[in-house]
Design a protein around this motif. Structure first.
Motif, PDB file in Angstrom:
ATOM      1  N   THR A   1       0.809  -1.217   0.000  1.00 43.78           N
ATOM      2  CA  THR A   1       0.000   0.000   0.000  1.00 43.78           C
ATOM      3  C   THR A   1       0.842   1.265   0.000  1.00 43.78           C
ATOM      4  N   GLY A   2       1.931   1.276   0.758  1.00 38.18           N
ATOM      5  CA  GLY A   2       2.731   2.487   0.921  1.00 38.18           C
ATOM      6  C   GLY A   2       2.453   3.114   2.269  1.00 38.18           C
ATOM      7  N   VAL A   3       3.497   3.372   3.050  1.00 37.43           N
ATOM      8  CA  VAL A   3       3.319   3.815   4.429  1.00 37.43           C
ATOM      9  C   VAL A   3       2.711   5.207   4.542  1.00 37.43           C
ATOM     10  N   PHE A   4       2.737   5.989   3.452  1.00 37.15           N
ATOM     11  CA  PHE A   4       2.170   7.334   3.504  1.00 37.15           C
ATOM     12  C   PHE A   4       0.768   7.407   2.900  1.00 37.15           C
ATOM     13  N   SER A   5       0.240   6.271   2.505  1.00 35.71           N
ATOM     14  CA  SER A   5      -1.087   6.267   1.902  1.00 35.71           C
ATOM     15  C   SER A   5      -2.170   6.385   2.971  1.00 35.71           C
ATOM     16  N   THR A   6      -3.308   6.905   2.576  1.00 30.25           N
ATOM     17  CA  THR A   6      -4.444   7.028   3.491  1.00 30.25           C
ATOM     18  C   THR A   6      -4.902   5.659   3.979  1.00 30.25           C
ATOM     19  N   ASP A   7      -4.879   4.682   3.082  1.00 33.82           N
ATOM     20  CA  ASP A   7      -5.307   3.326   3.444  1.00 33.82           C
ATOM     21  C   ASP A   7      -4.418   2.736   4.537  1.00 33.82           C
ATOM     22  N   PHE A   8      -3.111   2.951   4.413  1.00 30.41           N
ATOM     23  CA  PHE A   8      -2.200   2.384   5.407  1.00 30.41           C
ATOM     24  C   PHE A   8      -2.457   3.019   6.773  1.00 30.41           C
ATOM     25  N   ALA A   9      -2.568   4.331   6.813  1.00 26.14           N
ATOM     26  CA  ALA A   9      -2.794   5.022   8.081  1.00 26.14           C
ATOM     27  C   ALA A   9      -4.124   4.620   8.711  1.00 26.14           C
ATOM     28  N   LYS A  10      -5.121   4.382   7.876  1.00 27.61           N
ATOM     29  CA  LYS A  10      -6.463   4.075   8.379  1.00 27.61           C
ATOM     30  C   LYS A  10      -6.609   2.622   8.812  1.00 27.61           C
ATOM     31  N   ASN A  11      -6.044   1.700   8.025  1.00 31.00           N
ATOM     32  CA  ASN A  11      -6.310   0.282   8.247  1.00 31.00           C
ATOM     33  C   ASN A  11      -5.139  -0.545   8.780  1.00 31.00           C
ATOM     34  N   LYS A  12      -3.937   0.013   8.740  1.00 34.85           N
ATOM     35  CA  LYS A  12      -2.775  -0.801   9.113  1.00 34.85           C
ATOM     36  C   LYS A  12      -1.901  -0.171  10.189  1.00 34.85           C
ATOM     37  N   ALA A  13      -2.275   1.002  10.672  1.00 32.51           N
ATOM     38  CA  ALA A  13      -1.434   1.716  11.629  1.00 32.51           C
ATOM     39  C   ALA A  13      -1.127   0.890  12.871  1.00 32.51           C
ATOM     40  N   ASP A  14      -2.110   0.123  13.363  1.00 26.92           N
ATOM     41  CA  ASP A  14      -1.903  -0.660  14.585  1.00 26.92           C
ATOM     42  C   ASP A  14      -1.553  -2.116  14.291  1.00 26.92           C
ATOM     43  N   LYS A  15      -1.212  -2.403  13.031  1.00 28.57           N
ATOM     44  CA  LYS A  15      -0.899  -3.781  12.639  1.00 28.57           C
ATOM     45  C   LYS A  15       0.582  -3.977  12.311  1.00 28.57           C
ATOM     46  N   VAL A  16       1.383  -2.957  12.549  1.00 32.18           N
ATOM     47  CA  VAL A  16       2.807  -3.043  12.209  1.00 32.18           C
ATOM     48  C   VAL A  16       3.562  -3.744  13.326  1.00 32.18           C
ATOM     49  N   LEU A  17       4.097  -4.907  13.022  1.00 31.20           N
ATOM     50  CA  LEU A  17       4.925  -5.644  13.959  1.00 31.20           C
ATOM     51  C   LEU A  17       6.398  -5.312  13.721  1.00 31.20           C
ATOM     52  N   LEU A  18       6.803  -5.393  12.459  1.00 30.69           N
ATOM     53  CA  LEU A  18       8.158  -5.036  12.034  1.00 30.69           C
ATOM     54  C   LEU A  18       8.063  -4.123  10.827  1.00 30.69           C
ATOM     55  N   MET A  19       9.105  -3.268  10.631  1.00 28.21           N
ATOM     56  CA  MET A  19       9.104  -2.394   9.456  1.00 28.21           C
ATOM     57  C   MET A  19      10.523  -1.934   9.132  1.00 28.21           C
ATOM     58  N   PRO A  20      11.205  -2.615   8.195  1.00 25.26           N
ATOM     59  CA  PRO A  20      12.485  -2.079   7.740  1.00 25.26           C
ATOM     60  C   PRO A  20      12.250  -0.700   7.120  1.00 25.26           C
ATOM     61  N   GLY A  21      13.097   0.243   7.465  1.00 31.73           N
ATOM     62  CA  GLY A  21      12.923   1.588   6.929  1.00 31.73           C
ATOM     63  C   GLY A  21      14.023   2.514   7.394  1.00 31.73           C
ATOM     64  N   PRO A  22      14.102   3.707   6.810  1.00 31.36           N
ATOM     65  CA  PRO A  22      15.178   4.644   7.119  1.00 31.36           C
ATOM     66  C   PRO A  22      15.062   5.269   8.499  1.00 31.36           C
TER      67      PRO A  22
END
Length: 454
Positions: free
Chosen positions: A270-291
């Motif tokens: 989806t992309g971490v900056f997308s509206t869908d990610f913020a709305k539906n996946k914000a509390d579902k992140v267990l791990l996240m490789p990123g800068p």
């Protein structure tokens, strides 16, 4: 290089002289504020390694993106006697090439160049030097004592034939972000290898469907995963030379890993900056490789993750690889214009915005490239009470960015967005798209005058 010629039917007297002047500017790439229509008066002065325009005490202009707007405003507020105009632009986000396009226009018209500009890209020196825009900084403008304070290799992307043409804003080394209490609740350990990372993703898909171990939906995905895997897709071997190989084992094994996790839905597209990610996946992140900047920009500000949940660990490594490596997403650079009629004021701002603790050490959203400010930044982050772990992994990763992924004139983010991302949304695998990715890189590189080896 094309030479500018005014489109007039007849050229006589003054118009011919003006045309010749502009043509000479374009041909030699030695634009100055006076000779090429800038705002100064009088002649030029050869100083600090370039021909400087006649100086005046008017306001200098700074171009910044939305994120760096606070830095420019802070400087203006803390320097009330300084005349300064702040202009907002896209920061060349996702390789928009807005800055390069505008500089080409300013070069033709002989006016309009900003005095200082921030770019979210690390490849601006690849064109800004030849375009006669970027001023040399290590010929007298910035003291060596200051330059020596930047992290090792931080300003390599700004250096052309030994001359420094920009300053790095922040380091964007990739690490492994994770939700510490959630990981503990599920009974999982932080993976240290990519093999363990994939196995954990497969376990999460079965035991806790809906939870995520990463995201592959952004245009900078290859800079997190493929770069960290030492995929030789973007090895800049010379000023106009690049080696491209997207189908080596280093590339394919990471592509296969991503494909497995995308298929079982433990990795989002989806992309971490997308509206869908913020709305539906914000509390579902267990791990996240990123800068490095994910901690503040993504978790704290974007997803509104509560304090004492997000922790950071080293990004996984392939089993048997004794040389730790990671990728880099952005970081950005500051450039000073050779056309500036306000060199002293513009240089003072440039030094402040990249090194001063008032911004870099205390308020910057990312890991500062200037090492003393980075130490203060780490202390400030720890004192904030937001993170569930110390931030040692960020400091360690700052010296582990793999050096064979370069900063060419073409944007890998734009290429990925145009070539791979559409295929992902259509259900294609990343592995199957690797040849198309290579072809696209080659075409982009050649169109920018690069000699390509494959």
């Amino acid at each position: 290089m094309s030479v500018y010629r005014p489109s007039v039917a007849r050229e006589t007297g003054t118009s011919r002289r003006r045309a010749a002047l502009l043509a000479g500017c374009a041909a030699t790439v030695l634009f100055t504020m006076t000779a090429c229509g800038g705002g100064g008066t009088g002649g030029t002065t050869n100083k600090d390694g370039f021909a400087q325009a006649a100086q005046n005490d008017g306001a200098f202009t700074v171009w910044v993106d939305a994120t760096r707007m606070d830095a420019a405003k802070l400087y203006k507020a803390s320097h009330p006697g300084v005349k300064m105009d702040i202009v907002s632009y896209d920061g060349d986000a996702n390789g928009s090439n807005y800055l390069q396009t505008k500089v080409q226009l300013f070069n033709r018209t002989g006016k309009g160049w900003p005095d200082v500009v921030f770019s979210s890209q690390n490849n601006e020196a690849s064109w800004a030097v030849d375009a006669g825009f970027a001023a040399p900084l290590n010929k007298g403008l910035i003291p060596q004592a200051t330059l020596g304070g930047f992290a090792k290799g931080a300003n390599d992307v700004c250096t052309v034939d030994g001359t420094l043409y920009c300053l790095r804003n922040d380091l964007s080394q990739a690490v492994l972000w994770y939700n510490a209490p959630l990981l503990k609740k599920f009974g999982y350990a932080v993976p240290t290898t990519w093999e363990e990372y994939q196995a954990l993703g497969e376990k999460v898909a079965k035991e806790h469907p809906g939870y995520l171990v990463g995201d592959a939906g952004d245009s900078f995905t290859p800079e997190i995963y493929l770069w960290a895997s030492k995929c030789g897709a973007n090895h800049i071997t010379g000023p106009k030379a690049v080696s491209v190989n997207t189908t080596s084992e280093a590339c394919t094994k990471m592509a296969k890993l991503l494909d497995v996790l995308i298929k079982n839905k433990s990795m989002s597209i989806t992309g971490v900056f997308s509206t869908d990610f913020a709305k539906n996946k914000a509390d579902k992140v267990l791990l996240m490789p990123g800068p490095a900047w994910y901690g503040g920009a993504v978790f704290k500000d974007g997803l509104k993750t509560p304090a004492k949940q997000i922790a950071v660990a080293p990004i996984p490594q392939w089993q048997g690889d004794s040389s730790p490596s990671t990728g880099n997403v952005g970081g950005g650079t500051w450039l000073l214009s050779k056309h500036s009629a306000h060199i002293k004021a513009a240089t003072d701002f440039l030094k402040w915005v990249t090194t001063d603790n008032a911004y870099q050490g205390e308020k910057a959203p990312g890991f500062p490239a200037y090492a003393p400010a980075a130490e203060n930044w780490l202390k400030a982050q720890a004192a904030s009470g937001y993170y569930a772990s110390d931030l040692t992994a960020l400091k360690d990763a700052s010296s582990q960015v793999w050096s064979e992924w370069g900063s060419g004139q073409f944007s890998q983010e734009a290429i990925w967005a145009a070539t791979v991302k559409p295929g992902l949304t259509q259900g294609k695998t990343i592995e199957s798209l690797l040849p198309a990715w290579q072809d696209s890189i080659v075409k982009y590189a050649k169109s920018n005058g690069y000699k390509v080896s494959q």
